[in-house]
Design a protein around this motif. Structure first.
Motif, PDB file in Angstrom:
ATOM      1  N   ALA A  64       0.801  -1.232   0.000  1.00 46.49           N
ATOM      2  CA  ALA A  64       0.000   0.000   0.000  1.00 46.49           C
ATOM      3  C   ALA A  64       0.833   1.280   0.000  1.00 46.49           C
ATOM      4  O   ALA A  64       0.550   2.200  -0.767  1.00 46.49           O
ATOM      5  CB  ALA A  64      -0.955   0.002   1.202  1.00 46.49           C
ATOM      6  N   ILE A  65       1.845   1.366   0.851  1.00 44.47           N
ATOM      7  CA  ILE A  65       2.626   2.601   0.939  1.00 44.47           C
ATOM      8  C   ILE A  65       3.350   2.852  -0.383  1.00 44.47           C
ATOM      9  O   ILE A  65       3.286   3.966  -0.939  1.00 44.47           O
ATOM     10  CB  ILE A  65       3.595   2.567   2.137  1.00 44.47           C
ATOM     11  CG1 ILE A  65       2.797   2.526   3.451  1.00 44.47           C
ATOM     12  CG2 ILE A  65       4.531   3.778   2.114  1.00 44.47           C
ATOM     13  CD1 ILE A  65       3.641   2.260   4.698  1.00 44.47           C
ATOM     14  N   ALA A  66       3.999   1.844  -0.920  1.00 41.18           N
ATOM     15  CA  ALA A  66       4.694   1.996  -2.202  1.00 41.18           C
ATOM     16  C   ALA A  66       3.704   2.281  -3.333  1.00 41.18           C
ATOM     17  O   ALA A  66       4.005   3.059  -4.246  1.00 41.18           O
ATOM     18  CB  ALA A  66       5.521   0.749  -2.509  1.00 41.18           C
ATOM     19  N   ASP A  67       2.521   1.683  -3.277  1.00 39.75           N
ATOM     20  CA  ASP A  67       1.512   1.892  -4.312  1.00 39.75           C
ATOM     21  C   ASP A  67       1.018   3.338  -4.308  1.00 39.75           C
ATOM     22  O   ASP A  67       0.904   3.966  -5.366  1.00 39.75           O
ATOM     23  CB  ASP A  67       0.326   0.942  -4.120  1.00 39.75           C
ATOM     24  CG  ASP A  67       0.704  -0.524  -4.287  1.00 39.75           C
ATOM     25  OD1 ASP A  67       1.776  -0.815  -4.868  1.00 39.75           O
ATOM     26  OD2 ASP A  67      -0.066  -1.383  -3.810  1.00 39.75           O
ATOM     27  N   VAL A  68       0.734   3.861  -3.128  1.00 38.90           N
ATOM     28  CA  VAL A  68       0.287   5.257  -3.030  1.00 38.90           C
ATOM     29  C   VAL A  68       1.431   6.187  -3.433  1.00 38.90           C
ATOM     30  O   VAL A  68       1.213   7.190  -4.115  1.00 38.90           O
ATOM     31  CB  VAL A  68      -0.259   5.579  -1.621  1.00 38.90           C
ATOM     32  CG1 VAL A  68      -0.578   7.066  -1.476  1.00 38.90           C
ATOM     33  CG2 VAL A  68      -1.510   4.741  -1.344  1.00 38.90           C
ATOM     34  N   ALA A  69       2.652   5.839  -3.031  1.00 33.97           N
ATOM     35  CA  ALA A  69       3.814   6.653  -3.426  1.00 33.97           C
ATOM     36  C   ALA A  69       3.946   6.698  -4.947  1.00 33.97           C
ATOM     37  O   ALA A  69       4.190   7.769  -5.525  1.00 33.97           O
ATOM     38  CB  ALA A  69       5.084   6.104  -2.792  1.00 33.97           C
ATOM     39  N   ALA A  70       3.767   5.573  -5.596  1.00 29.62           N
ATOM     40  CA  ALA A  70       3.876   5.526  -7.061  1.00 29.62           C
ATOM     41  C   ALA A  70       2.781   6.378  -7.712  1.00 29.62           C
ATOM     42  O   ALA A  70       3.048   7.137  -8.655  1.00 29.62           O
ATOM     43  CB  ALA A  70       3.798   4.085  -7.554  1.00 29.62           C
ATOM     44  N   ALA A  71       1.566   6.280  -7.205  1.00 27.11           N
ATOM     45  CA  ALA A  71       0.462   7.078  -7.753  1.00 27.11           C
ATOM     46  C   ALA A  71       0.714   8.567  -7.514  1.00 27.11           C
ATOM     47  O   ALA A  71       0.476   9.395  -8.395  1.00 27.11           O
ATOM     48  CB  ALA A  71      -0.860   6.648  -7.124  1.00 27.11           C
ATOM     49  N   LEU A  72       1.194   8.901  -6.321  1.00 25.12           N
ATOM     50  CA  LEU A  72       1.472  10.300  -6.016  1.00 25.12           C
ATOM     51  C   LEU A  72       2.540  10.850  -6.954  1.00 25.12           C
ATOM     52  O   LEU A  72       2.383  11.910  -7.561  1.00 25.12           O
ATOM     53  CB  LEU A  72       1.920  10.447  -4.556  1.00 25.12           C
ATOM     54  CG  LEU A  72       2.154  11.877  -4.081  1.00 25.12           C
ATOM     55  CD1 LEU A  72       0.858  12.674  -4.088  1.00 25.12           C
ATOM     56  CD2 LEU A  72       2.776  11.879  -2.689  1.00 25.12           C
ATOM     57  N   ARG A  73       3.625  10.101  -7.095  1.00 28.84           N
ATOM     58  CA  ARG A  73       4.731  10.554  -7.962  1.00 28.84           C
ATOM     59  C   ARG A  73       4.285  10.693  -9.415  1.00 28.84           C
ATOM     60  O   ARG A  73       4.786  11.547 -10.134  1.00 28.84           O
ATOM     61  CB  ARG A  73       5.920   9.601  -7.831  1.00 28.84           C
ATOM     62  CG  ARG A  73       6.618   9.749  -6.490  1.00 28.84           C
ATOM     63  CD  ARG A  73       7.818   8.849  -6.335  1.00 28.84           C
ATOM     64  NE  ARG A  73       8.531   9.169  -5.114  1.00 28.84           N
ATOM     65  CZ  ARG A  73       9.347  10.205  -4.952  1.00 28.84           C
ATOM     66  NH1 ARG A  73       9.564  11.039  -5.948  1.00 28.84           N
ATOM     67  NH2 ARG A  73       9.942  10.419  -3.805  1.00 28.84           N
ATOM     68  N   ARG A  74       3.328   9.888  -9.829  1.00 29.09           N
ATOM     69  CA  ARG A  74       2.815   9.961 -11.200  1.00 29.09           C
ATOM     70  C   ARG A  74       1.958  11.218 -11.409  1.00 29.09           C
ATOM     71  O   ARG A  74       1.752  11.644 -12.544  1.00 29.09           O
ATOM     72  CB  ARG A  74       1.974   8.710 -11.469  1.00 29.09           C
ATOM     73  CG  ARG A  74       1.601   8.504 -12.911  1.00 29.09           C
ATOM     74  CD  ARG A  74       0.765   7.254 -13.086  1.00 29.09           C
ATOM     75  NE  ARG A  74       1.576   6.042 -12.981  1.00 29.09           N
ATOM     76  CZ  ARG A  74       1.096   4.820 -13.119  1.00 29.09           C
ATOM     77  NH1 ARG A  74      -0.197   4.627 -13.335  1.00 29.09           N
ATOM     78  NH2 ARG A  74       1.888   3.770 -13.016  1.00 29.09           N
ATOM     79  N   ASN A  75       1.457  11.793 -10.307  1.00 28.82           N
ATOM     80  CA  ASN A  75       0.469  12.872 -10.411  1.00 28.82           C
ATOM     81  C   ASN A  75       0.912  14.223  -9.864  1.00 28.82           C
ATOM     82  O   ASN A  75       0.109  15.158  -9.845  1.00 28.82           O
ATOM     83  CB  ASN A  75      -0.833  12.431  -9.718  1.00 28.82           C
ATOM     84  CG  ASN A  75      -1.585  11.415 -10.545  1.00 28.82           C
ATOM     85  OD1 ASN A  75      -2.330  11.776 -11.438  1.00 28.82           O
ATOM     86  ND2 ASN A  75      -1.360  10.133 -10.273  1.00 28.82           N
ATOM     87  N   ILE A  76       2.148  14.324  -9.373  1.00 27.06           N
ATOM     88  CA  ILE A  76       2.636  15.623  -8.907  1.00 27.06           C
ATOM     89  C   ILE A  76       4.052  15.856  -9.412  1.00 27.06           C
ATOM     90  O   ILE A  76       4.660  14.973 -10.016  1.00 27.06           O
ATOM     91  CB  ILE A  76       2.590  15.771  -7.361  1.00 27.06           C
ATOM     92  CG1 ILE A  76       3.590  14.842  -6.673  1.00 27.06           C
ATOM     93  CG2 ILE A  76       1.190  15.534  -6.820  1.00 27.06           C
ATOM     94  CD1 ILE A  76       3.758  15.136  -5.196  1.00 27.06           C
TER      95      ILE A  76
END
Length: 142
Positions: A108-120
């Motif tokens: 979960a933490i890495a998944d949210v990090a990946a989504a965040l990095r893709r969007n900011i």
């Protein structure tokens, strides 16, 4: 006096958040955006517990508007600051938010990090993380 136009980040906030949530859902392999929302909220709260108020404001400032709101919502500022722990312990903390409705994966933490990095703006995020306590940058490593 001329009025300032509304910043695009606010005009686009809902569409940007929807795109982020779809990314988080897909990266984590979840079925719905409701499941992704719970995971994202839990990851943000887990991270927030490890920051003092000044640090949290620095971090919130790099988030898009809806994620910024989720990050600060229902914040108990009296809650003691927690240390950054191992990824497994922090993942269990993520999974403990609304446990009857939370199916956040172990990633979960890495998944949210990946989504965040893709969007900011990743460079801006990394500059802020470098100013935060040890462990902050590792937390947001995808």
């Amino acid at each position: 006096m001329t009025a300032m136009s509304m910043p695009m980040e606010y005009r686009q906030a809902s569409a940007d958040f929807d795109r982020f949530l779809l990314d988080a859902r897909d990266i984590a392999g979840l079925q719905t955006t409701n499941q992704a929302y719970t995971m994202v909220q839990a990851v943000l709260q887990t991270f927030r517990r490890r920051l003092d108020l000044e640090e949290a404001i620095l971090f919130a400032d790099v988030l898009p508007p809806v994620l910024r709101a989720i990050f600060v919502a229902e914040w108990d500022v009296e809650e003691p600051k927690m240390p950054f722990a191992g990824r497994i312990a922090m993942t269990r903390e993520v999974q403990s938010l609304r446990p009857d409705h939370n199916i956040s994966p172990d990633s979960a933490i890495a998944d949210v990090a990946a989504a965040l990095r893709r969007n900011i703006d990743e460079a801006k995020l990394d500059r802020v993380l470098a100013r935060l306590p040890a462990g902050a940058a590792d937390f947001w490593r995808a």
